[in-house]
Design an enzyme around this catalytic site. Sequence first.
Site, short mmCIF file in Angstrom:
data_model
loop_
_atom_site.label_atom_id
_atom_site.label_comp_id
_atom_site.label_asym_id
_atom_site.label_seq_id
_atom_site.Cartn_x
_atom_site.Cartn_y
_atom_site.Cartn_z
N LYS A 229 -11.89 -2.32 -2.68
CA LYS A 229 -12.17 -3.84 -2.08
C LYS A 229 -13.07 -4.35 -2.56
CE LYS A 229 -8.70 -3.56 1.23
NZ LYS A 229 -7.56 -4.71 0.53
N ARG B 245 1.59 0.41 3.60
CA ARG B 245 2.99 0.61 3.75
C ARG B 245 3.58 2.31 4.19
NH1 ARG B 245 3.44 -1.68 -1.76
NH2 ARG B 245 2.00 -3.55 -0.89
#
Length: 500
Positions: free
Chosen positions: A278, A352
């Site tokens: 990020k 996820r």
Amino acid sequence: MRVSIAKGGLPRVRVDLVAVPVLSDEDPRGEAKKLIRRLGRPLQREMERSGFTGEEGQSLAYQSEGKNWVFLGLGKRADLTTEAWRRFGYRSARSAADRGAEKLACYLPIDEADSVTLPVAEGVRLASYRFDRYKSEKEKSKKKELGELVMVGPTLKADREDDGRWRKLEVVAKAVFLARDLVNEPASFTTPTRLAEQAKALAKEGLAVEVWDKRRLAAEKFNGTLAVSRGSSEEPRFIKLTYRPPAKAAKGERGARLKKVALVGKGITFDSGGLSLKPAKSMETMKTDMAGAAAVLGVMSAVAKLRPMVEVTGYVPAAENLPGGGAQKPGDVITFLNGKSVEVLNTDAEGRLILADALCYASRAKPDVLVDLATLTGACMVALGVEVAGIMGNDQALIDRLIALGREAGEPLWQLPLVKDYREDIKGTIADIKNVGSGYGGTITAGLFLQEFVDCPSWAHLDIAGPAFVEKDFVWASKGGTGFGVRTLVRFIEELGQGG
């Protein structure tokens, strides 16, 4: 915080601040207008000068009769809802904090005052939260803690100081505060190990707690959690908390089987994005990526005290996602418990992957209802902002009920569709599926990904990326973790236990 209802009305109440709700279409003969007239022409002139008309969000501070007053606009009578009264409570508490008040009175000059005492008190209690563990003693001393709330109103009938509602309010508020604390702590403190320790502490409240270490995760083939954690020196954990009603109650009426609820919370205690790193600015708040796990721990702490007639199990996969030398790489393939394989194209879509482990495992217990919470996608924040969570699932009745209960709790949910055709967007090249789509409809494709690992006819996924953490003070929450989802799910579980 002590909550009581005063007898004898305002003149006999000794407090540091009195909060008064005012409607923009206030009846001139109503109690609020009578109070304003009684306090005199100077107050009326101040209202005229400042433009205070009772519109929602307006406020006016005043001193008279030896008391500090704050008048808070609620808007039109037709717009009054439970949430409007809860927000009146929030704003009253904020006003008290701004003035260093330790004892607050909320004046309720309406006929139906008894019916709004609970949301007002809930708002006051939730707004009284502070996270100042790392502040100096000098900074802490600048703000006094609100210790007492007194409800006052001409139609209030009884002193409900010992009413069970106040106990329940306190239990749920503390559950929300637990979730907020866990989110607000630095990531170097709230590690997977620390989350497990917090879960073990809940065992004292009547929960069965099981914690798996890295070796057990490997034995159970929790390959998603292991893959995500490979770049970190912090070992992953899997936490299972179980609440069972008392043995006699568990038999149910006429031998009916009690419902089983499974709650799954994403526990990424820090998310750097892994090798799909990020930007630095985006990492500043990534200690919050375990807000789903924090909410589950909060709910379980409340369930242990409220003792509903439902069996509830919380599942928390916990890991750090860092770009260490052993980190998973884009292009890696993971095979999960249900045999499905996933091509990892973006290591920043890691939540996820750990949820897939937990959803597979939770499904094996055959729960009647399965709900997961996760700060899963930035796309959900783009769509719904920071005050509303997304909800998807395979059971419309469950979704509708959670939306309704979220509205009651002041935790708004908005349904997004699980568009079947979008399943093609996550179809894998060398594996069954991939962990990211093309970029459009990212919240929906994430929901479709999770659905691949759910084997339960009644499942809902809550993407709480927006409202789980706020970067500035809101009416309904201070800057930081909010504990979003705790109050809605406690309501749902209690209702289910009552046959709802």
